[in-house]
Enzyme design. Sequence first.
Site, PDB file in Angstrom:
ATOM      1  N   GLU A  31     -34.756   9.905  11.931  1.00 18.01           N
ATOM      2  CA  GLU A  31     -34.712   9.126  10.686  1.00 18.01           C
ATOM      3  C   GLU A  31     -34.564   9.984   9.423  1.00 18.01           C
ATOM      4  O   GLU A  31     -35.364   9.853   8.492  1.00 18.01           O
ATOM      5  CB  GLU A  31     -35.963   8.238  10.603  1.00 18.01           C
ATOM      6  CG  GLU A  31     -36.042   7.267  11.763  1.00 18.01           C
ATOM      7  CD  GLU A  31     -37.284   6.393  11.742  1.00 18.01           C
ATOM      8  OE1 GLU A  31     -37.119   5.162  11.691  1.00 18.01           O
ATOM      9  OE2 GLU A  31     -38.404   6.932  11.786  1.00 18.01           O
TER      10      GLU A  31
HETATM   11  C1  ACM Z   1     -38.908   7.315  16.067  1.00 15.25           C
HETATM   12  O1  ACM Z   1     -39.393   6.288  16.516  1.00 15.25           O
HETATM   13  N1  ACM Z   1     -38.598   7.409  14.789  1.00 15.25           N
HETATM   14  C2  ACM Z   1     -38.659   8.463  16.909  1.00 15.25           C
END
Ligand code: ACM
Length: 486
Positions: free
Chosen positions: A291
């Site tokens: 992310e």
């Molecule tokens: C994740 O769930 N951002 C690895």
Amino acid sequence: METRGVDTQPRTQRHGSGWGLIPRPFSFEWTGPTTPVPWGRDPDAVEVDGRGVAVELRQVTSPEDLGSAAETHPWQVREAYGLEISDRGIRLSYVDREGAHRGAWTLRRMVRAGGGVLPCARILDRPAYRWRGLGLDIARHFFPPADLCRVMDVMEEVSLNVLHLHLSDDQGWRVEVPAQPRLVEESSGGAVGGDPGGFLSQADLALLEVEASRRGIALVPEVDVPGHTHAALHALPDLNPRGCPPPAYTGTEVGFSTLSTQAPGTAAFLDAVIDALAPFAAHGLHVGGDEPHVTAPGDYARLVGMALERVHDHNLRAVAWQEAAHLLAPGDLVQVWDEREDLSEVAAAGRRGVGVLLSPASRIYLDMKYDPATRIGTTWMGTTELRDSLEWDPRQIVPGLAGEAVEGVEACLWTETVRDMEDLTLLLLPRLAAAAEVAWAGSGVGEWDSFRSRILPLARSWHARGLVWHPSPGVDWQEATGVTHH
Ligand code: ACM
């Protein structure tokens, strides 16, 4: 696809096929009727470290000597074992100590399930995947070593073998880094919602490593970079391009923080953190990479690249989330979590020798609620019942990925809504047992009818230890525990 010699025929015994075994063994062959347990009903009487009761231990040098000519990969041999049970006695054969450990657990499960008797049977067993993990977020809420040991007890019971600790995120920094003491001084005290925090010292990590090893579990530490770094940015002014640290964060948003190649302290920070974790990363050091919503496009590859280089300088294996697949080297490991995304870079990584670890959020993100009424948990990937966590095949998740590239399965528990052990086991159990079944046996497709009876002895053991779990529909929990769930 591998054919598994698993006995899934309905049996007349109380606990159906497999004699209450989760995970189900590779092969289970009846050789006669049942026989009394030679030492009574205590499953904990099974010891394989010199205090063995009525079990003949036989170390052999080759997997063929375990009782089958079935092909066994070299990595499988370490945990493989054979069990022969007859009215003349019980023999546990193994090549490596780890195999004896797994075999003893199978015997304990059978004692627990069998009401004083064991089936006369020949079992040959080995895992389908070498990495069978639980990823636990102790950044959003902190869990101290004593709690982590209890989590490892639950893992050991179903032959999981990796505890991946998510040690840093926006809300907290949970591990001592001797060269950067401000990380824990400034950023370990809090947690989501203003809850109390905490951190693991280097001594705690050493102790956990010993406790893990006793249970046949490897620790894999993760520091998440370059996103999910608000707690580090808060603690260390020189990680911020303008030198101004932001206030602490206790919310649950994701994707708003980033390291920067423009900040003077970034390189020293990455080196210090990776150097501090390296002694505890014999099985891999996870550098996150997920992310990176606010990381400048050119920065992502440079920052992850710096982290990977430092890990490799220590001669360690790097692990990273799927967003970093294109940056990993042969021998590293990429962890898949969001199967809605384009996974072509993961497939490409698999082709160049990067291992692939499956944590599909729709199946084994155990922070998902079971149903809309679950009192804690999240729903961004929907709701996930026990059966959903079971009936899937890790080789079918990444289009174009060869089955051999799948190295393992790892359930994940993110702790935004998880404040104590009761919350934690409510979300883990019973779904962790389904993840363990998939991870050891290779797939859970078509296994529900067998699994839902095999899980009863396990539930009895959770009940005896006072652990809370969710009474998923389709399982006769009352049969296991005598307790009616509402
Ligand atoms: C994740 O769930 N951002 C690895």
